[in-house]
Design a protein around this motif. Structure first.
Motif, mmCIF file in Angstrom:
data_model
loop_
_atom_site.group_PDB
_atom_site.id
_atom_site.type_symbol
_atom_site.label_atom_id
_atom_site.label_comp_id
_atom_site.label_asym_id
_atom_site.label_seq_id
_atom_site.Cartn_x
_atom_site.Cartn_y
_atom_site.Cartn_z
ATOM 1 N N ASP A 67 -20.136 -73.611 14.948
ATOM 2 C CA ASP A 67 -20.322 -72.761 16.134
ATOM 3 C C ASP A 67 -20.451 -73.584 17.404
ATOM 4 O OD1 ASP A 67 -20.248 -70.373 14.710
ATOM 5 O OD2 ASP A 67 -22.382 -70.434 14.257
ATOM 6 N N SER A 68 -20.974 -74.809 17.289
ATOM 7 C CA SER A 68 -21.209 -75.610 18.486
ATOM 8 C C SER A 68 -19.912 -76.045 19.151
ATOM 9 C CB SER A 68 -22.051 -76.853 18.147
ATOM 10 O OG SER A 68 -21.333 -77.738 17.310
ATOM 11 N N GLY A 69 -18.788 -75.900 18.445
ATOM 12 C CA GLY A 69 -17.502 -76.153 19.086
ATOM 13 C C GLY A 69 -17.286 -75.259 20.293
ATOM 14 N N LYS A 70 -17.957 -74.101 20.293
ATOM 15 C CA LYS A 70 -17.843 -73.175 21.422
ATOM 16 C C LYS A 70 -18.517 -73.717 22.678
ATOM 17 C CE LYS A 70 -17.510 -69.016 18.556
ATOM 18 N NZ LYS A 70 -17.446 -69.679 17.271
ATOM 19 N N LEU A 71 -19.418 -74.679 22.520
ATOM 20 C CA LEU A 71 -20.038 -75.284 23.701
ATOM 21 C C LEU A 71 -19.011 -76.007 24.554
ATOM 22 C CD1 LEU A 71 -23.282 -76.783 22.111
ATOM 23 C CD2 LEU A 71 -23.137 -74.802 23.631
ATOM 24 N N PHE A 72 -17.904 -76.400 23.931
ATOM 25 C CA PHE A 72 -16.829 -77.078 24.647
ATOM 26 C C PHE A 72 -15.625 -76.161 24.826
ATOM 27 C CE2 PHE A 72 -19.233 -80.080 22.011
ATOM 28 C CZ PHE A 72 -19.733 -80.930 22.988
ATOM 29 N N GLY A 73 -15.863 -74.866 24.649
ATOM 30 C CA GLY A 73 -14.781 -73.895 24.779
ATOM 31 C C GLY A 73 -14.206 -73.826 26.178
ATOM 32 N N PHE A 74 -15.013 -74.195 27.184
ATOM 33 C CA PHE A 74 -14.515 -74.151 28.555
ATOM 34 C C PHE A 74 -13.324 -75.089 28.747
ATOM 35 C CE2 PHE A 74 -17.520 -77.646 28.488
ATOM 36 C CZ PHE A 74 -16.947 -78.602 29.303
ATOM 37 N N VAL A 121 -12.452 -69.315 31.346
ATOM 38 C CA VAL A 121 -13.599 -70.217 31.424
ATOM 39 C C VAL A 121 -14.906 -69.432 31.288
ATOM 40 C CG1 VAL A 121 -14.862 -71.853 32.880
ATOM 41 C CG2 VAL A 121 -12.355 -71.904 32.831
ATOM 42 N N ASN A 122 -14.999 -68.298 31.975
ATOM 43 C CA ASN A 122 -16.239 -67.517 31.987
ATOM 44 C C ASN A 122 -16.653 -67.048 30.594
ATOM 45 O OD1 ASN A 122 -16.307 -67.850 34.725
ATOM 46 N ND2 ASN A 122 -15.634 -65.787 35.235
ATOM 47 N N HIS A 123 -15.683 -66.548 29.825
ATOM 48 C CA HIS A 123 -16.050 -66.004 28.513
ATOM 49 C C HIS A 123 -16.477 -67.108 27.555
ATOM 50 C CE1 HIS A 123 -16.353 -62.877 25.531
ATOM 51 N NE2 HIS A 123 -15.597 -63.574 24.690
ATOM 52 N N ASN A 124 -15.877 -68.276 27.679
ATOM 53 C CA ASN A 124 -16.291 -69.386 26.828
ATOM 54 C C ASN A 124 -17.708 -69.849 27.158
ATOM 55 O OD1 ASN A 124 -14.113 -70.115 24.938
ATOM 56 N ND2 ASN A 124 -12.891 -70.392 26.780
ATOM 57 N N ILE A 125 -18.140 -69.628 28.404
ATOM 58 C CA ILE A 125 -19.527 -69.934 28.770
ATOM 59 C C ILE A 125 -20.464 -68.888 28.170
ATOM 60 C CG2 ILE A 125 -21.151 -70.070 30.703
ATOM 61 C CD1 ILE A 125 -18.910 -71.273 32.369
ATOM 62 N N VAL A 126 -20.032 -67.626 28.201
ATOM 63 C CA VAL A 126 -20.845 -66.547 27.629
ATOM 64 C C VAL A 126 -21.094 -66.787 26.140
ATOM 65 C CG1 VAL A 126 -20.887 -64.088 27.038
ATOM 66 C CG2 VAL A 126 -20.155 -64.811 29.310
ATOM 67 N N VAL A 127 -20.033 -67.123 25.395
ATOM 68 C CA VAL A 127 -20.183 -67.274 23.940
ATOM 69 C C VAL A 127 -20.834 -68.601 23.555
ATOM 70 C CG1 VAL A 127 -18.244 -65.744 23.433
ATOM 71 C CG2 VAL A 127 -17.832 -68.196 23.683
#
Length: 483
Positions: free
Chosen positions: A50-57, A444-450
């Motif tokens: 799940d922490s891969g989402k921290l770099f989703g931006f 970018v915004n949604h990747n910050i939300v998740v």
């Protein structure tokens, strides 16, 4: 118009194989045994995914500057590396020498690959169906709930899961996780592109057909996931059926392409807010309400105020939204990530079936907001996304209390409910982000939300792991005293 529908079919295929982390519970117990991991270490691997989402931006920024086909290939390549290296250690029988820190980093890399694929799917749905955003997003993201079911079906047929050892089960899932997304990305990349289009009355027909196919697909997935002593479907029949249902949406772009050729004209009008004046929009049933809103057949549809990420994080509604998601869908995801350990602790040996059940009901959960939108699309009413998210919290809470009952039937019912509610909130969150903060900077915004997902995975998962270890120690101590 045919290419527009074809791009939607492409996102459906991509979403159906993108959630590689959802099949982690199917082999987590075997991985724990092979590497002699503690429950806390195993949970941290779920957190790493799940922490891969921290770099989703990063995927959002790349999608704004690179061709979408290249973004797809980058994402699938990250997954190939993340899961592929783990697979190679198993194949060479050197899994015992795999450092935990390297395993953690590879899992983070594999988890980040999902963000790249999802970002492309969201952008295609938003830009190719601007006035049918919620319908397109809901339909495509619902198939993400089928990922675990699809991977499980392939393993049952190709690798004969019933006769696999622990290391063979883990190996088969890692191989599929590394190769299948890359193959599908290569197939879909030529037609997953942005098409400048507008809404037409004929669009509703296409959505109706895909809705019908989607509902039948979900029903088939649920039926074939239920446990039965006399299973009417063999693993091969289940896999063939899933493949047929995934190919079925192609009928819409094919029919529209034939219709275009027969009528010698495009069935969908090109449009854009900046190039259409008010008079032309009125003639087409559209009207300008203000700079953020368009009136279409009596329904006013508004885009949210366009915000950049640095502006968004200063807003109160962002943080309310962030924490509601954290204590809602994220809690459900943590439960589903640990489903293998939960089933094992309750003496349930059919972990794969339980994961498939959660995946299938999650599919319907993701589809639910979309069904509401489609039903209300011809009225002047619109579903409130925040209200829908709040509504989904009620049955999810009840399902967690139902787990206090130790029976297998309660385990299956609770898992199904949690799957539905988690899927519904996850699906609704995509259009909620676009509504609250605008579509321009959505990637970018949604990747910050998740980013709340890895945070919640770490907090709630570790709390559960500590509790699990404490309870297990108490039980073992009690047994030793009796002995």
């Amino acid at each position: 118009m045919g290419h527009q529908w074809l791009s939607l079919v492409g996102t459906i295929w991509l979403q159906s194989i993108s959630a590689t982390n959802s099949n982690f519970p199917s082999y987590s117990s075997q991985l724990k045994q092979l590497l002699s991991l503690s429950q806390l270490q195993l949970n941290n691997l779920a957190f790493a995914s799940d922490s891969g989402k921290l770099f989703g931006f990063l995927s959002g920024m790349a999608a704004d500057h690179l061709p979408l086909w290249l973004v797809l290939l980058i994402g699938s390549s990250l997954g190939l590396i993340g899961y592929g290296v783990q697979y190679l250690f198993l194949v060479t029988n050197k899994v015992s020498s795999l450092p935990y820190s390297l395993l953690f980093l590879l899992t983070v890399l594999a988890g980040n690959s999902i963000c790249w694929i999802n970002t492309v799917c969201y952008m295609i749905a938003i830009q190719n169906f601007p006035l049918d955003l919620q319908l397109a997003v809901g339909l495509s993201t619902s198939y993400q709930g089928l990922s675990a079911k699809i991977y499980s079906a392939v393993v049952d047929v190709v690798f004969k899961s019933s006769s696999l050892t622990s290391i063979q089960t883990t190996r088969s899932y890692l191989l599929l996780n590394s190769i299948l997304p890359l193959v599908v990305c290569l197939i879909t990349s030529p037609f997953v592109t942005v098409v400048t289009t507008a809404r037409s009355k004929r669009l509703s027909r296409g959505f109706f057909v895909i809705f019908a196919i989607t509902i039948f697909t979900g029903t088939y997935a649920v039926i074939t996931s239920l446990e039965s002593r006399k299973r009417p479907f063999t693993p091969l029949v289940i896999l063939i059926g899933m493949c047929v249902f995934l190919l079925a949406p192609l009928v819409v772009p094919l029919v529209e392409k034939l219709r275009e050729k027969m009528e010698h004209k495009c069935l969908i009008r090109s449009y854009g807010k900046k190039v259409c004046d008010e008079s032309s929009m009125e003639e087409n049933g559209l009207g300008v309400v203000n700079e953020h809103c368009v009136k279409d057949e009596g329904v006013v549809m508004c885009d949210g105020e366009e915000m950049e990420a640095k502006v968004m994080v200063k807003r109160l509604n962002f943080w309310l939204y962030f924490f509601v998601y954290l204590f809602g869908a994220t809690v459900g995801m943590v439960y589903l990530n640990n489903l293998g350990q939960i089933a094992e602790s309750r003496g349930n040996s059919s972990t794969s079936s339980l994961v498939s059940l959660a995946s299938s009901f999650g599919f319907f959960g993701r589809l639910f907001p979309c069904l509401l939108d489609y039903h209300l699309s011809r009225t002047k009413y619109k579903v409130s996304r925040p209200a829908l998210i709040a509504l989904m919290m009620v049955p999810m809470t009840g399902a967690f209390f139902l787990l206090l009952n130790g029976s297998n039937i309660c385990l299956h019912i609770s898992t199904a409910i949690i799957g539905i509610c988690t899927g519904a909130v996850s699906s609704a969150s995509v259009s909620t982000t676009a509504e609250l903060f605008g579509a321009k900077n959505f990637s970018v915004n949604h990747n910050i939300v998740v980013a709340n997902i890895p945070i919640g995975s770490f907090l709630f998962g570790d709390m559960a792991a500590f509790l699990y270890r404490t309870v297990l120690a108490i039980i073992l101590h009690s047994r030793s005293r009796k002995a």
